[in-house]
Enzyme design. Structure first.
Site, PDB file in Angstrom:
ATOM      1  N   HIS A 202       0.877  -1.261   0.064  1.00  0.00           N
ATOM      2  CA  HIS A 202      -0.024  -0.369  -0.118  1.00  0.00           C
ATOM      3  C   HIS A 202       0.774   1.304   0.199  1.00  0.00           C
ATOM      4  O   HIS A 202       0.266   2.374  -0.479  1.00  0.00           O
ATOM      5  CB  HIS A 202      -0.865  -0.029   1.137  1.00  0.00           C
ATOM      6  N   ARG A 309     -10.485   3.527  -1.729  1.00  0.00           N
ATOM      7  CA  ARG A 309     -10.168   2.720  -0.599  1.00  0.00           C
ATOM      8  C   ARG A 309     -10.421   3.696   0.395  1.00  0.00           C
ATOM      9  O   ARG A 309      -9.742   4.402   0.917  1.00  0.00           O
ATOM     10  CB  ARG A 309      -8.684   2.634  -0.713  1.00  0.00           C
ATOM     11  N   GLU A 449     -10.660 -11.527  -4.137  1.00  0.00           N
ATOM     12  CA  GLU A 449      -9.352 -11.485  -3.937  1.00  0.00           C
ATOM     13  C   GLU A 449      -8.715 -12.565  -2.931  1.00  0.00           C
ATOM     14  O   GLU A 449      -7.519 -12.631  -2.767  1.00  0.00           O
ATOM     15  CB  GLU A 449      -9.120  -9.990  -3.208  1.00  0.00           C
ATOM     16  N   ASN A 472      -4.019  -7.720  -6.651  1.00  0.00           N
ATOM     17  CA  ASN A 472      -2.846  -7.537  -5.434  1.00  0.00           C
ATOM     18  C   ASN A 472      -3.046  -8.488  -4.392  1.00  0.00           C
ATOM     19  O   ASN A 472      -2.092  -9.000  -4.172  1.00  0.00           O
ATOM     20  CB  ASN A 472      -3.088  -5.953  -4.759  1.00  0.00           C
ATOM     21  N   ASP A 473      -4.245  -8.758  -3.946  1.00  0.00           N
ATOM     22  CA  ASP A 473      -4.226  -9.643  -2.899  1.00  0.00           C
ATOM     23  C   ASP A 473      -4.363 -10.852  -3.363  1.00  0.00           C
ATOM     24  O   ASP A 473      -3.702 -11.988  -2.831  1.00  0.00           O
ATOM     25  CB  ASP A 473      -5.407  -9.530  -1.934  1.00  0.00           C
ATOM     26  N   CYS A 520      -9.319  -4.323 -10.287  1.00  0.00           N
ATOM     27  CA  CYS A 520      -8.814  -2.856  -9.758  1.00  0.00           C
ATOM     28  C   CYS A 520      -7.449  -3.000  -9.122  1.00  0.00           C
ATOM     29  O   CYS A 520      -7.196  -2.041  -8.381  1.00  0.00           O
ATOM     30  CB  CYS A 520      -9.831  -2.311  -8.738  1.00  0.00           C
TER      31      CYS A 520
HETATM   32  C1  PEP Z   1      -6.322  -5.605  -4.395  1.00  0.00           C
HETATM   33  O1  PEP Z   1      -6.262  -6.383  -3.409  1.00  0.00           O
HETATM   34  O2  PEP Z   1      -6.104  -5.997  -5.505  1.00  0.00           O
HETATM   35  C2  PEP Z   1      -6.943  -4.453  -4.176  1.00  0.00           C
HETATM   36  C3  PEP Z   1      -7.270  -3.545  -5.266  1.00  0.00           C
HETATM   37  O3  PEP Z   1      -7.069  -3.693  -3.061  1.00  0.00           O
HETATM   38  P1  PEP Z   1      -5.949  -3.287  -2.042  1.00  0.00           P
HETATM   39  O4  PEP Z   1      -4.823  -3.195  -2.943  1.00  0.00           O
HETATM   40  O5  PEP Z   1      -6.518  -2.063  -1.416  1.00  0.00           O
HETATM   41  O6  PEP Z   1      -5.844  -4.420  -1.039  1.00  0.00           O
HETATM   42 MG    MG Z   2      -7.212  -6.041  -1.605  1.00  0.00          MG
END
Ligand code: PEP
Ligand code: MG
Length: 597
Positions: A202, A309, A449, A472-473, A520
């Protein structure tokens, strides 16, 4: 090497290779902020270590008191208000509520001092929560400030003086939290370099959305570099040049100019439609962390917000925002972006995002043994329903003003989703009772995710209005790679066929139930991965606003049939390397202007 001027030789130029986490090139002087940070987990103590632990705690308290006194002595006597605040903090360090309580918890529960202190603080907070008087209630923040100082000393954390930087610098540190990064919004912070972190941490995400060039994962850089050293930071390639030569500086200023020219060229795409050559539309939306990014969203021509977010909007305030504040924020976003949709995600705190005032019943977020798998995100909302209901109520009320889509993070099972829906129903009832308008058919979606959500996507799709894939997760959890850990960052592979197959599976499940899929994660803004994602059939890509023009250019130079073939082709690959090799020849062939030599 011979030096003909007779002058002493300058320091040797050196090049370091890290992770280019946020694009941009800057040349400037380093400000080295802190050494290694240690996070304190929970641990149980054998009886013979308890006295030592109590001593360790008392030493940290003594040290905190000495620091505060030292700080006080540096302030001019005419700052009466500040002096009295510091005096009260000095007294508070020894307050029995903190001191005796923590010692008692260490002794009775046989746990480490950090954890005992967090528990003591949790109990104090509960008492303060029952107080109505806002002034007295506010005193909790002072207690918390003092406790945080002691906690920092216990866990080896040094305070980071990010505010008050009064000349342009490139900050070099071991680690920055996403909240620290938000605090860098100053023209004096040219960029930052840190030892820890990965490209989808993040911290990196916030740096990109604020447009602060950053290189992460440079092990030992705080040992190699001292404040005042000249450096070049190249956030595109992840290179950092320490003591650069004049030629290197000239070359990098030239790169910077080329980059500016290219961005200007891309501006042409901002006002064009988001569609392929054969007219297939894909919505290109923006990810934001703070409502004040709205200008940027509009400037880059986003067709709505695909991910807000919301947790960062909680972190940067002194206190948890109340329903009216949240409602006003969400309503403004929805009305400003109308008729485009605005997707607002409920709190996704925990993992690598914590904030002191979201401390929950005795659990100090971020101090769990495994925060990414711990009390994160929707799990925290379900544990703290009162916090969750305030946010849901604000969201539902905002839904009366435009096209709002409410997004639930980290759903991992049907029963979790149903618990969320129950709370939704309760909040709707409450709003009806209070005659507050909302859209009863507001779209509710989930982040996909967690691998279990992919596997159960067909079942979950029947219960919601849309999916948003959080790669991302999803990558972190499916490949078992901590997204913020620099040691395994090289294994974090968005193009791993396992990830691509999960995206395809999610899209198929959603489409067979007639719902849309957005994506996303950071992949959505990476022009190399975008054709693949389009080929896998996603309906919307949501990314940092500055990535939109280039992604739109790729979309407009694509045709649906070719994308579908690409999607099917990469799913046959055996590993991420094979996918990348394939793209190395594919991209220049189909996108010669963007990827040709
Ligand atoms: C993700 O996990 O891809 C996502 C968009 O959420 P974050 O990056 O805030 O965990
Ligand atoms: Mg996430």
């Amino acid at each position: 090497m011979k030096h003909c001027s007779g002058q002493p030789a300058g320091p040797e130029p050196r090049t370091f290779y890290g992770i280019g986490a946020s694009g941009g090139i800057v040349v400037g002087r380093a400000l080295v902020l802190m050494r290694r940070t240690r996070r304190a987990g929970w641990y149980h103590l054998p009886p013979e270590q308890i006295d030592r632990e109590v001593d360790r705690f008392r030493t940290a308290v003594d040290q905190a008191e000495a620091e505060l006194k030292e700080f006080r002595s540096q302030l001019a006597e005419d700052l009466a208000d500040s002096l009295s605040i510091i005096d009260s903090h000095i007294l508070m360090v020894r307050d029995r509520m903190i001191l005796d309580r923590t010692v008692e918890i260490i002794r009775t529960k046989q746990i480490n001092a950090e954890w005992a202190l967090a528990r003591a603080l949790g109990r104090i907070k509960k008492k303060f929560d029952r107080i109505d008087d806002p002034y007295l209630k506010d005193r909790y923040n002072d207690i918390k400030y003092v406790a945080d100082r002691v906690f920092g000393l216990l866990s080896g954390r040094e305070m980071t003086p990010l505010s008050g930087i009064d000349e342009p610098v490139i900050i070099v540190a071991h680690e920055f939290s996403p909240e620290d990064t938000m605090g860098m919004r100053s023209e004096n912070v040219l960029g930052f370099v840190c030892e820890s972190g990965g490209v989808t941490s993040h911290t990196a995400i916030v740096a990109r959305s604020l447009g602060i060039p950053a290189v992460l994962g440079l092990e030992h850089i705080t040992r190699e570099c001292v404040t005042g050293d000249r450096i070049i930071l190249d956030g595109f390639s992840g290179r950092v040049y320490l003591h650069p030569t004049p030629d290197q500086q000239k070359q990098y200023l030239e790169y910077e100019r080329q980059h500016r020219d290219f961005s200007q060229e891309l501006a042409f795409y901002i006002h064009l439609g988001s569609e392929t050559l054969d007219g297939h539309r894909v919505r290109l939306a923006a990810n934001i962390e703070m409502p004040d990014e709205l200008d940027t969203v509009l400037r880059y021509g986003a067709e709505g917000i695909g991910l807000f977010r919301t947790e960062f909007d909680y972190f940067h305030r002194e206190q948890v925002p109340d329903e009216e504040m949240l409602y006003a924020t969400y309503r403004d976003l929805v009305t400003t972006l109308a008729p485009h949709p605005v997707t607002i995600r409920t709190l996704d705190t925990g993992g690598d995002k914590f904030s002191g005032h979201l401390c929950t019943s005795g659990v100090r977020l971020g101090q769990e043994r495994n925060p990414a798998l711990g009390l994160r995100s929707i799990r925290l909302s379900l544990r703290e329903p009162s916090l969750f209901k305030v946010q849901l109520s604000a969201l539902l009320r905002a839904s009366a003003h435009g096209r709002l889509r409410i997004l639930m993070p980290m759903i991992s099972s049907l029963c979790e989703l149903r618990r969320v829906k129950d709370i939704f129903a309760q909040v709707m009832e409450e709003l009806k009772r209070n005659r507050l308008p909302f859209n009863p058919r507001v779209e509710v979606g989930i982040m996909v995710e967690v691998p279990s959500a992919v596997i159960m996507a067909d079942t979950l799709a029947a219960e919601v209005d849309f999916f948003s894939i959080g790669t991302n997760d999803l990558i972190q959890y499916s490949l078992a790679i901590d997204r913020g850990n620099e040691y395994v960052a090289h294994m974090y592979e968005p193009l791993h066929p396992a990830v691509l197959r999960m995206i395809r599976q999610t899209v198929e499940a959603a489409h067979s139930r007639g719902i849309e899929v957005s994506l996303c994660g950071e992949m959505a803004g990476d022009v190399v991965t975008v054709p693949v994602l389009l080929g896998l059939g996603v309906d919307e890509l949501s990314m940092r606003p500055s990535a939109l023009p280039f992604v739109k250019r790729i979309l407009r130079h694509s045709c649906s049939k070719q994308l579908r073939e690409l999607g099917n082709r990469v799913l046959q690959c055996g590993d991420g390397g094979e996918v990348r090799n394939f793209l190395t020849s594919y991209l220049p062939k189909y996108y010669p202007e963007e990827f040709g030599q």
